[in-house]
Design a protein around this motif. Structure first.
Motif, PDB file in Angstrom:
ATOM      1  N   GLY A  60       0.821  -1.213   0.000  1.00 30.06           N
ATOM      2  CA  GLY A  60       0.000   0.000   0.000  1.00 30.06           C
ATOM      3  C   GLY A  60       0.849   1.255   0.000  1.00 30.06           C
ATOM      4  N   LEU A  61       1.958   1.245   0.740  1.00 33.52           N
ATOM      5  CA  LEU A  61       2.836   2.416   0.771  1.00 33.52           C
ATOM      6  C   LEU A  61       3.436   2.698  -0.601  1.00 33.52           C
ATOM      7  CD1 LEU A  61       4.732   1.894   4.145  1.00 33.52           C
ATOM      8  CD2 LEU A  61       2.962   3.572   3.646  1.00 33.52           C
ATOM      9  N   VAL A  62       3.878   1.642  -1.281  1.00 37.15           N
ATOM     10  CA  VAL A  62       4.446   1.811  -2.623  1.00 37.15           C
ATOM     11  C   VAL A  62       3.368   2.293  -3.590  1.00 37.15           C
ATOM     12  CG1 VAL A  62       5.450   0.561  -4.591  1.00 37.15           C
ATOM     13  CG2 VAL A  62       6.303   0.146  -2.276  1.00 37.15           C
ATOM     14  N   ARG A  63       2.188   1.703  -3.494  1.00 34.81           N
ATOM     15  CA  ARG A  63       1.070   2.089  -4.370  1.00 34.81           C
ATOM     16  C   ARG A  63       0.710   3.558  -4.157  1.00 34.81           C
ATOM     17  NH1 ARG A  63      -3.078  -1.927  -3.168  1.00 34.81           N
ATOM     18  NH2 ARG A  63      -1.658  -3.350  -4.186  1.00 34.81           N
ATOM     19  N   ASP A  64       0.614   3.983  -2.892  1.00 35.47           N
ATOM     20  CA  ASP A  64       0.275   5.378  -2.587  1.00 35.47           C
ATOM     21  C   ASP A  64       1.362   6.332  -3.079  1.00 35.47           C
ATOM     22  OD1 ASP A  64      -2.030   4.460  -1.422  1.00 35.47           O
ATOM     23  OD2 ASP A  64      -1.303   4.696   0.647  1.00 35.47           O
ATOM     24  N   ARG A  65       2.615   5.934  -2.942  1.00 39.32           N
ATOM     25  CA  ARG A  65       3.715   6.799  -3.374  1.00 39.32           C
ATOM     26  C   ARG A  65       3.678   6.980  -4.886  1.00 39.32           C
ATOM     27  NH1 ARG A  65       9.385   6.691  -0.727  1.00 39.32           N
ATOM     28  NH2 ARG A  65       9.896   8.790  -1.277  1.00 39.32           N
ATOM     29  N   ARG A  66       3.401   5.898  -5.611  1.00 36.99           N
ATOM     30  CA  ARG A  66       3.315   6.003  -7.075  1.00 36.99           C
ATOM     31  C   ARG A  66       2.183   6.920  -7.498  1.00 36.99           C
ATOM     32  NH1 ARG A  66       4.490  -0.061  -9.352  1.00 36.99           N
ATOM     33  NH2 ARG A  66       6.723  -0.007  -9.000  1.00 36.99           N
ATOM     34  N   ARG A  67       1.061   6.823  -6.811  1.00 39.95           N
ATOM     35  CA  ARG A  67      -0.069   7.702  -7.133  1.00 39.95           C
ATOM     36  C   ARG A  67       0.310   9.159  -6.918  1.00 39.95           C
ATOM     37  NH1 ARG A  67      -4.507   4.286  -3.987  1.00 39.95           N
ATOM     38  NH2 ARG A  67      -4.710   2.611  -5.483  1.00 39.95           N
ATOM     39  N   THR A  68       0.987   9.442  -5.828  1.00 41.38           N
ATOM     40  CA  THR A  68       1.396  10.807  -5.502  1.00 41.38           C
ATOM     41  C   THR A  68       2.385  11.336  -6.538  1.00 41.38           C
ATOM     42  OG1 THR A  68       1.085  10.353  -3.161  1.00 41.38           O
ATOM     43  CG2 THR A  68       2.407  12.266  -3.714  1.00 41.38           C
ATOM     44  N   GLU A  69       3.336  10.497  -6.951  1.00 43.94           N
ATOM     45  CA  GLU A  69       4.341  10.933  -7.922  1.00 43.94           C
ATOM     46  C   GLU A  69       3.755  11.158  -9.303  1.00 43.94           C
ATOM     47  OE1 GLU A  69       7.336   7.914  -7.757  1.00 43.94           O
ATOM     48  OE2 GLU A  69       8.148   8.657  -5.873  1.00 43.94           O
ATOM     49  N   HIS A  70       2.689  10.441  -9.646  1.00 43.70           N
ATOM     50  CA  HIS A  70       2.119  10.543 -10.988  1.00 43.70           C
ATOM     51  C   HIS A  70       1.026  11.603 -11.114  1.00 43.70           C
ATOM     52  CE1 HIS A  70       4.255   6.754 -11.380  1.00 43.70           C
ATOM     53  NE2 HIS A  70       4.225   6.976 -12.675  1.00 43.70           N
TER      54      HIS A  70
END
Length: 140
Positions: free
Chosen positions: A122-132
């Motif tokens: 979930g942390l990786v998924r959330d970080r990718r969403r934020t970066e994109h």
């Protein structure tokens, strides 16, 4: 490699546990602490194994409702791993350095638990969403 692999195992443990939904993840980890407390029964330390098992059973019970207690429970197990390694009574009898590996792995898991056992996926998924996300235009 005997010092680095246990760190990777600790990270892999947290990653695999991330597949379990919260509430169940916390409770499963509490059960794992209880199991860690009993892992050394008949492990060569005599009667000291019983109070240690009782201590970690109590900590695991508290961990059913608290990630902090689960993280705390990993730390005495780390110390017990060191004692068993030094005394030559490894957790896996045919793997001489297994207690040393466990002593390195457990603090990694403890840190994850003390952070609340978050889903690493979930942390990786959330970080990718934020970066994109595209930056919003501001008017001045």
């Amino acid at each position: 490699m005997q010092y680095i692999a246990p760190i990777g195992i600790g990270i892999l443990y947290a990653l695999l546990m991330s597949l379990v939904r919260e509430q169940h993840r916390r409770r499963l980890n509490a059960v794992m602490v209880a199991g860690a407390g009993a892992a050394y029964l008949s492990g060569g330390m005599g009667g000291w194994e019983f109070p240690f098992t009782a201590l970690l059973t109590y900590v695991a019970f508290r961990g059913l409702e608290s990630w902090t207690w689960i993280g705390i429970g990993r730390l005495p197990h780390t110390a017990w791993d060191v004692v068993h390694h030094v005394k030559g009574h490894p957790i896996i009898p045919f793997a001489h350095t297994s207690s040393l590996g466990c002593a390195i792995c457990d603090p990694v898991i403890a840190l994850w638990c003390l952070r609340g056992g978050p889903s690493l996926i979930g942390l990786v998924r959330d970080r990718r969403r934020t970066e994109h996300r595209e930056p919003t235009a501001t008017t001045g």
